[in-house]
Scaffold this active site. Structure first.
Site, PDB file in Angstrom:
ATOM      1  N   ASP A 285       0.863  -1.174   0.000  1.00  0.00           N
ATOM      2  CA  ASP A 285       0.000   0.000   0.000  1.00  0.00           C
ATOM      3  C   ASP A 285       0.912   1.240   0.000  1.00  0.00           C
ATOM      4  O   ASP A 285       2.136   1.141   0.111  1.00  0.00           O
ATOM      5  CB  ASP A 285      -0.940  -0.027   1.225  1.00  0.00           C
ATOM      6  CG  ASP A 285      -2.197   0.791   0.986  1.00  0.00           C
ATOM      7  OD1 ASP A 285      -3.237   0.477   1.562  1.00  0.00           O
ATOM      8  OD2 ASP A 285      -2.125   1.748   0.177  1.00  0.00           O
TER       9      ASP A 285
HETATM   10  C1  GLC Z   1      -4.359   4.300  -0.268  1.00  0.00           C
HETATM   11  C2  GLC Z   1      -5.236   3.117   0.085  1.00  0.00           C
HETATM   12  C3  GLC Z   1      -5.237   2.052  -0.962  1.00  0.00           C
HETATM   13  C4  GLC Z   1      -5.015   2.654  -2.339  1.00  0.00           C
HETATM   14  C5  GLC Z   1      -3.617   3.225  -2.347  1.00  0.00           C
HETATM   15  C6  GLC Z   1      -3.319   3.939  -3.664  1.00  0.00           C
HETATM   16  O1  GLC Z   1      -3.738   4.799   0.879  1.00  0.00           O
HETATM   17  O2  GLC Z   1      -5.016   2.497   1.334  1.00  0.00           O
HETATM   18  O3  GLC Z   1      -6.492   1.367  -0.860  1.00  0.00           O
HETATM   19  O4  GLC Z   1      -5.146   1.664  -3.349  1.00  0.00           O
HETATM   20  O5  GLC Z   1      -3.379   4.106  -1.279  1.00  0.00           O
HETATM   21  O6  GLC Z   1      -4.130   5.059  -3.792  1.00  0.00           O
END
Ligand code: GLC
Length: 743
Positions: A285
């Site tokens: 993430d």
């Molecule tokens: C965010 C979220 C995740 C998302 C990623 C990219 O913090 O936790 O669900 O896909 O970053 O935006």
């Protein structure tokens, strides 16, 4: 005999096209291997590096010279770069100026639509309609790929029992079975039959695993979960998606039982990759690799990269830890070339499967982008999905549906004329203020003779009551009030936990002021989580839960208010009576002193002394403008062996005056087992359409897997004994029958 079997197998494989699939996979594997053998260490590491475009979806961005890094083969994918022109410009550098011409992936959070915005996942979960969900995900993939996006960070499948957590809006509710069916529908819709098609996209199941269990519903906080709950409740949706071929997975920010998921070798490398045979990409993430430092398990970026890589995280999203630390980790032999090659192989494999090597500009067709995005047919599908995603929570004296010929209708509330919040959190490329508001939808629906009045009444989340008087005066001038209340889109979704989940600000006071005028009030809720709307439930005669319905919100809400669509949604998540009950869910366990609901309440029982055990609205609950009667539940057998199937039938009749769709729900209860278990568990559901007076026999097959549980040794077994079958219109109002499993 062996020869015969071999011949038969060969014939079957050849006839079913399996041969071509196997051949295609083998061809890709050999191409990946061949390309890998040509890559330098720097180029291999580059495939594991992902940076963001300018639209940041996390705490901080990074300042990079994208063009020069891409030219050197030091970036393998981007997120948050969209549009044919933008993606093509960077893709050109990769495939025309870099040494090995490896195409890039472009990722985006396409959670409920790309530019045509659909209802949020918690809303589509309320439809209990996987086929509908698959259809709108196909449209989302079509629009996203038409804009050069090849990777959707969706579905989010965290089974959630705590509505204080903002991300309940992004998932499919509290039940494992419903979440799994919806997760599979999203993967099918996004990935289609082949990733090589120009309108299919790489899906990403997330956030692995049990992220919704954050302590006290507080975002990003600690997760502790028993082995039994992990495997019974939280892992099944991921396993089903992996078996269905989901192309990527995203470990959660959170720690599970003291091990951050981004460094969780047991759950990512050992179980997901080795045991389950997942052959796709594990992408961290946002900045999660570097966040192993604040988690307290890594002292520096070098150790972060080592732990994440060793755990099986293939791509580092925006932290830069892999970019800067992997060269040294390889030199120090902390990470082996085999580990590196496995991660790079996974990335290259998906790029080949997407057809990017064959045609790197497959997703860069300007004319397709123009004709696909926000098409009328896509908006029509959004309206249909929105109609089916609403839940009618209350409708005293059949106040709804309203006549379109009503003389004067007042639309009041902070969300009544709102064109942006209905798009919900994670609205991707949805255009600001592009949604149809409730006010607009009602104006476009009523007859020419109807006067539509409007007042804002108050803001969504402050203490200003100065607009009450105007709202009350407007109410007095009308025959009925449609009060549109709830949360702003940014009060749910990521980083939006709420400790108090009642209507925010002074909205409850506004409802009371409108109620006190004596003019009938219909409450239209717009929110991203269950709300503790006790007063509203007790006093307001009609309540429609609309969640955040996307581009066509106002039109769909008007369709339901005026009866052009008979509401058919069912709650995918329990509405607590108050925050003190959380976590509260339908598949609870009895305890040794269950509440007996005796007339003279007994003291020593599992209950509170100040509130009831029962929720405000139960899982699976939803009203219709008609009524359905359930009768004649029958089983084909009353005794079965542990490996036998059983069929249960029930008759459902539309006993009302209008046609409607009913979601018939099947629950199973194991009366006595070697471990404690829920009072009931959802094991199936079927949607049926009935005209007034018509009946239908609904049949469910109960399979041994529906009766399985993890015993004390954590082995999955079917134990002999009596099982109850419950079938009904929600998780409380059910007809029952029972059968016995005998050795
Ligand atoms: C965010 C979220 C995740 C998302 C990623 C990219 O913090 O936790 O669900 O896909 O970053 O935006």
């Amino acid at each position: 005999m062996l020869r015969l079997v071999t011949v038969l197998l060969t014939l079957i494989i050849a006839s079913t096209g399996l041969a071509s699939t196997i051949k295609a996979k083998e061809l890709i594997e050999s191409k990946v291997e061949n390309l890998l053998s040509k890559m330098t260490l720097e180029e291999k590491i580059g495939q594991l590096v992902q940076y963001s475009g300018t639209e940041l979806t996390g705490p901080q961005g990074q300042s990079i010279n994208a063009a020069s890094l891409v030219k050197k083969g030091k970036i393998g994918s981007f997120l948050n770069i969209t549009g044919v022109e933008n993606t093509e410009a960077i893709q050109k550098i990769a495939v025309e100026q870099s040494r090995l011409k490896i195409p890039l992936l472009f990722g985006l959070d396409v959670i409920h639509g790309y530019k045509t915005i659909f209802p949020v996942p918690l809303a589509t979960a309320s439809s209990w309609d996987p086929q509908m969900l698959e259809k709108i995900e196909q449209i989302s993939a079509d629009e996203a790929t038409a804009s050069g996006v090849t990777w959707a960070f969706s579905p989010m499948v965290n089974v959630a029992r705590d509505p204080r957590w903002g991300r309940v809006v992004e998932g499919y509710g509290e039940d494992t079975y419903l979440t799994t069916q919806m997760a599979l529908a999203v993967v099918r819709g996004l990935q289609g039959d082949s990733l090589a098609n120009k309108n299919t996209i790489l899906a990403c199941i997330k956030h692995y695993v049990a992220y919704a269990l954050v302590q006290a519903g507080r975002e990003y906080w600690t997760v502790t979960v028993s082995e039994r709950d992990l495997w019974t409740i939280y892992m099944p949706a991921y396993k089903a998606a992996v078996d269905a071929g989901v192309g990527s997975i995203m470990p959660a920010f959170t720690s599970v039982n003291a091990v951050p998921m981004t460094a969780n070798k047991k759950l990512v490398h050992d179980i997901l990759k080795e045991e389950w045979g997942f052959n796709g990409i594990a992408v961290s993430d946002w900045n999660a690799v570097l966040e192993l430092i604040p988690h307290g398990v890594a002292k520096d970026a070098y150790q972060c990269a080592e732990l994440a890589m060793d755990a099986g995280v293939d791509i580092d999203m925006v932290s830069g830890a892999y970019d800067y630390q992997l060269p040294k980790l390889i030199k120090d032999n902390k990470i082996t070339m085999k580990q590196l090659d496995d991660a790079v192989t996974r990335v290259l494999r998906k790029k080949f499967e997407l057809g990017l090597f064959k045609n790197p500009y497959l997703y860069n067709d300007l004319s397709r982008e123009k004709e696909t995005i926000l098409s009328n047919s896509n908006l029509k599908e959004s309206r249909k999905a929105a109609q089916r995603s609403m839940v009618l929570l209350k409708n005293n004296n059949n106040l709804l549906p309203l006549s379109k010929r009503i003389k004067r209708i007042a639309v009041i509330g902070p969300l009544a004329d709102d064109k942006n919040n209905p798009l919900g959190p994670w609205s991707a490329k949805g255009v600001h203020n592009s949604a149809i508001s409730v006010l607009q939808g009602i104006k476009d629906s009523v007859s020419a003779g109807t006067q539509v009045l409007y007042a804002k009444g108050c803001n969504i989340n402050d203490h200003n009551k100065k607009m009450f008087e105007a709202a009350v005066n407007t109410a007095y001038k009308s025959d009925i009030v449609i009060a549109v209340v709830g949360e702003s889109a940014d009060m749910s979704g990521e980083a939006a936990s709420r400790a108090d989940i009642d209507l925010p600000g002074v909205q409850k006071d506004l409802l009371k002021a409108l109620y006190n005028t004596g003019v009938p009030v219909v409450a239209v809720l717009m929110n991203g989580r269950p709300l503790t709307i006790n007063w509203t439930k007790n006093y307001i005669p009609a309540i429609l839960e609309t969640w955040f319905l996307g581009s066509e919100a106002g039109n769909a809400i008007a369709d339901v208010i005026f009866g052009d669509y008979n509401p058919s949604g069912k709650l995918p998540i329990t509405f607590p009576y108050c925050v003190g009950q959380i976590p509260i869910y339908y598949n609870y366990k009895q305890s040794g002193r269950p509440e007996t609901l005796a007339n003279a309440p007994l003291k020593y029982e599992s209950k509170y002394i100040d509130i009831p055990n029962t929720p405000l609205f139960p899982f699976g609950y939803g009203l219709s403008y008609t009524t359905f009667d359930y009768s004649n539940i029958t089983l084909t057998k009353d005794k079965i062996k542990p490996n036998e199937n059983l069929t249960v039938k029930i008759e459902v009749t539309n006993t009302g005056k209008v046609k409607g769709i009913e979601t018939v729900q099947l629950y199973i209860h194991d009366r006595v087992a070697s471990v404690t278990h829920p009072v009931k568990v959802l094991k199936g559901f079927k949607k049926i359409f009935l005209k007034p007076g018509n009946s239908k026999i609904v049949t469910f097959k109960i399979k041994p897997s529906d009766l399985e549980l993890y015993n004390q040794e954590m082995k999955k077994v079917v134990e002999p004994g009596i099982f109850d079958v419950y079938i009904g219109t929600n998780s409380v109002d059910v007809k029952s029958a029972s059968f016995e499993v005998v050795e």
